[in-house]
Design a protein around this motif. Structure first.
Motif, PDB file in Angstrom:
ATOM      1  N   ASP A 101       0.842  -1.115   0.027  1.00 24.55           N
ATOM      2  CA  ASP A 101       0.066  -0.089   0.081  1.00 24.55           C
ATOM      3  C   ASP A 101       0.885   1.162   0.108  1.00 24.55           C
ATOM      4  OD1 ASP A 101       1.078  -0.408   2.405  1.00 24.55           O
ATOM      5  OD2 ASP A 101      -0.842  -0.362   3.701  1.00 24.55           O
ATOM      6  N   GLU A 102       2.072   1.170  -0.375  1.00 25.20           N
ATOM      7  CA  GLU A 102       3.229   2.250  -0.247  1.00 25.20           C
ATOM      8  C   GLU A 102       3.406   2.598  -1.761  1.00 25.20           C
ATOM      9  OE1 GLU A 102       6.389   2.521   2.299  1.00 25.20           O
ATOM     10  OE2 GLU A 102       4.979   2.197   4.163  1.00 25.20           O
ATOM     11  N   SER A 103       3.848   3.739  -2.117  1.00 28.41           N
ATOM     12  CA  SER A 103       4.298   4.105  -3.589  1.00 28.41           C
ATOM     13  C   SER A 103       5.448   4.974  -3.296  1.00 28.41           C
ATOM     14  CB  SER A 103       3.257   4.769  -4.406  1.00 28.41           C
ATOM     15  OG  SER A 103       2.001   4.069  -4.400  1.00 28.41           O
ATOM     16  N   PHE A 104       6.483   4.161  -4.095  1.00 28.33           N
ATOM     17  CA  PHE A 104       7.623   5.169  -4.190  1.00 28.33           C
ATOM     18  C   PHE A 104       8.131   5.015  -5.447  1.00 28.33           C
ATOM     19  CE2 PHE A 104      12.204   6.595  -3.743  1.00 28.33           C
ATOM     20  CZ  PHE A 104      11.775   7.719  -3.178  1.00 28.33           C
ATOM     21  N   TRP A 105       7.684   5.606  -6.475  1.00 25.87           N
ATOM     22  CA  TRP A 105       7.891   5.202  -8.009  1.00 25.87           C
ATOM     23  C   TRP A 105       9.091   5.381  -8.586  1.00 25.87           C
ATOM     24  CZ3 TRP A 105       4.154   1.707  -9.227  1.00 25.87           C
ATOM     25  CH2 TRP A 105       2.850   1.778  -8.596  1.00 25.87           C
ATOM     26  N   HIS A 106       9.729   4.541  -9.436  1.00 24.82           N
ATOM     27  CA  HIS A 106      10.969   4.777  -9.968  1.00 24.82           C
ATOM     28  C   HIS A 106      10.721   4.751 -11.819  1.00 24.82           C
ATOM     29  CE1 HIS A 106      13.828   4.607  -6.769  1.00 24.82           C
ATOM     30  NE2 HIS A 106      13.027   3.710  -6.172  1.00 24.82           N
ATOM     31  N   GLU A 107      11.055   5.844 -12.200  1.00 32.03           N
ATOM     32  CA  GLU A 107      10.597   5.781 -13.665  1.00 32.03           C
ATOM     33  C   GLU A 107      11.991   6.489 -14.637  1.00 32.03           C
ATOM     34  OE1 GLU A 107       6.636   7.849 -13.600  1.00 32.03           O
ATOM     35  OE2 GLU A 107       6.217   6.444 -14.873  1.00 32.03           O
TER      36      GLU A 107
END
Lengths: 265, 203
Positions: free
Chosen positions: B178-184
């Motif tokens: 339920d956590e977001s730490f997006w890499h793009e």
């Protein structure tokens, strides 16, 4: 009549006792022989390969776990360059001995202690690998080895940043081992060429098989800088389908999957 | 003159960005859980067919972060005909990769790394079967990553799907992430449905 019955009962009991004693001797003897035999053999084999073994012991209720403790030459919180090759050597020697004998073994636990033997640098548990001596070894002349070295250099080395100094072929009874000694002036120049060389390590072994009729079981790559310091000490075991290596902290990671530092942008 | 004043530094920045992209040879796309957990797992799908690899490799995996680490997933290296499952560990300088067979195109496997509760030992599982090696990483909980990684060339095609991404609590129970730490890392992107369901793609 009573004397005759007494004789037969006594004879029967003695027979049962003998069978029980014999069964106990056989089973305990087998366990004893497995314990001492396997430990002794694996210790001898590892010592022959100059693996710095501190102890070898079979553990577990069924003596089916092998505990191997190695002593590193490192006095830093990082294993020595040769230690990953020792981790591989333990697994390969155990796999070969397992194939040759009827020892019952499930796992190998490898611990590496630092030079002082006070700190644990590494602990890993491995399933015993299955291996069979399916790869035919061939005798290759020095001239043919030199031709192979030149072919690899021209096909797989695309710059002068890393050079192929020496190629050596040996065998361990289960397959052919090819060792490539590479040289780079600095780690910076190595980083320009190593991704290309290492990304092609699998196709190199396949092309050698197809074009040079040489079926490798192990590819070893050792890269030194101009001061003779190790930048990379790498082993690919095609039979065990595993890779083990040590590398300089500044050598590029661009040739194997690696995670990001936690929370990095 | 004023336009020139601003356009010169702008051109320099654009050139530098292009240059950095051309020399940088690792690109990441996916999600990270920053809060500590005792394990991470995901269903990871391969593309419908073999993607184009200009140079190097693509891989999709779950992993503990850089430091001492354990990682499992699939990798597709230039010259290979199929993706292969693997387990990779790094402990105090000792690198190890164990290859665990083919991961067919257009199929999904569940990959997991988890802590042996009550210890600092970690193991990896593929399709819920634990494989060796298990290693002592020196910690029992950590932040965790479920990412795709491209090596060698930003022309390599990335196409992977992550579903049912889950973390493990201190009791050993699994929960949807339920956590977001997006890499793009450009040119790669993430099609985000939720922190536990996303697709990585590019260029």
């Amino acid at each position: 009549m009573n004397a005759r019955r007494f004789f037969f009962v006594g004879f029967g009991c003695s027979l049962l006792l003998m069978v029980a004693v014999s069964l106990f001797s056989v089973t305990s003897g087998k366990a004893f022989s497995q314990e001492t035999g396997f430990e002794k053999l694996i210790l001898e084999r590892l010592q022959e390969k100059n693996v710095p073994v501190k102890s070898v012991a079979l553990t577990g209720q069924d003596l089916n776990h092998l505990e191997v403790i190695l002593q590193s030459s490192s006095n830093q919180p990082k294993v020595a360059p040769e230690d990953p090759a020792y981790i591989h050597a333990v697994q390969r020697e155990v796999a070969m001995l397992y194939d040759e004998s009827d020892f019952n073994l499930d796992t190998i636990r490898i611990t590496i202690l630092d030079a002082s033997t006070e700190n644990v640098l590494y602990w890993g548990e491995f399933a015993v690998a299955m291996i069979s001596p399916l790869i035919q070894t061939t005798n290759i002349t020095a001239n043919a080895q030199e031709q192979l070295r030149s072919w690899i250099e021209s096909h797989y080395f695309d710059s002068d940043d890393v050079t192929l100094e020496k190629l050596n072929l040996t065998a361990d009874g289960y397959g052919q081992i090819m060792t490539l000694d590479l040289a780079a002036s600095t780690v910076e120049s190595a980083n320009k060429a190593i991704p290309h060389i290492m990304n092609n390590r699998w196709s190199l072994t396949e092309e050698i098989k197809e074009k040079h009729n040489l079926d490798l079981s192990i590819l070893k790559i050792r890269l030194l800088n101009k001061d003779g310091e190790i930048l990379l000490d790498y082993t690919l075991d095609l039979q065990l389908e595993q890779e083990n290596w040590w590398m300089d902290d500044n050598l590029t990671t661009e040739w194997f999957p690696s995670p990001l530092p936690a929370g990095s942008p | 003159m004023k336009r020139l004043k601003y356009s010169l530094p702008l051109s320099f920045i654009v050139i530098m960005v292009i240059y950095v992209q051309s020399v940088s040879a690792n690109w990441y796309a996916g999600n990270e859980r920053i809060s500590n957990a005792y394990g991470f797992r995901a269903n990871i799908a391969t593309s419908v067919s073999a993607p184009y690899i200009a140079n190097g490799a693509v891989a999709s995996w779950v992993s503990t972060p850089y430091g001492n680490w354990i990682q499992t997933g699939w990798a597709f290296i230039q010259g290979w005909s199929s993706a292969q499952s693997y387990i990779e560990t790094y402990v105090n300088g000792a690198h190890n990769i164990d290859w665990k067979g083919t991961h067919l195109w257009n199929t999904t496997k569940n990959y997991a790394v988890d802590n042996l509760l009550g210890s600092t030992n970690w193991c990896a599982s593929i399709n819920y079967v634990t494989y060796s090696p298990c290693v002592d990483l020196g910690f029992s909980s950590t932040s965790l990553q479920a990412l795709s990684e491209v090596q060698g060339s930003s022309a390599n095609v990335l196409d992977a799907k992550f579903s049912s991404v889950q973390y493990r609590d201190s009791s050993g129970n699994w929960h949807l992430n339920d956590e977001s730490f997006w890499h793009e890392d450009s040119p790669y992107k993430v099609n985000k449905t939720s922190p536990s369901l996303y697709a990585t793609y590019g260029p």
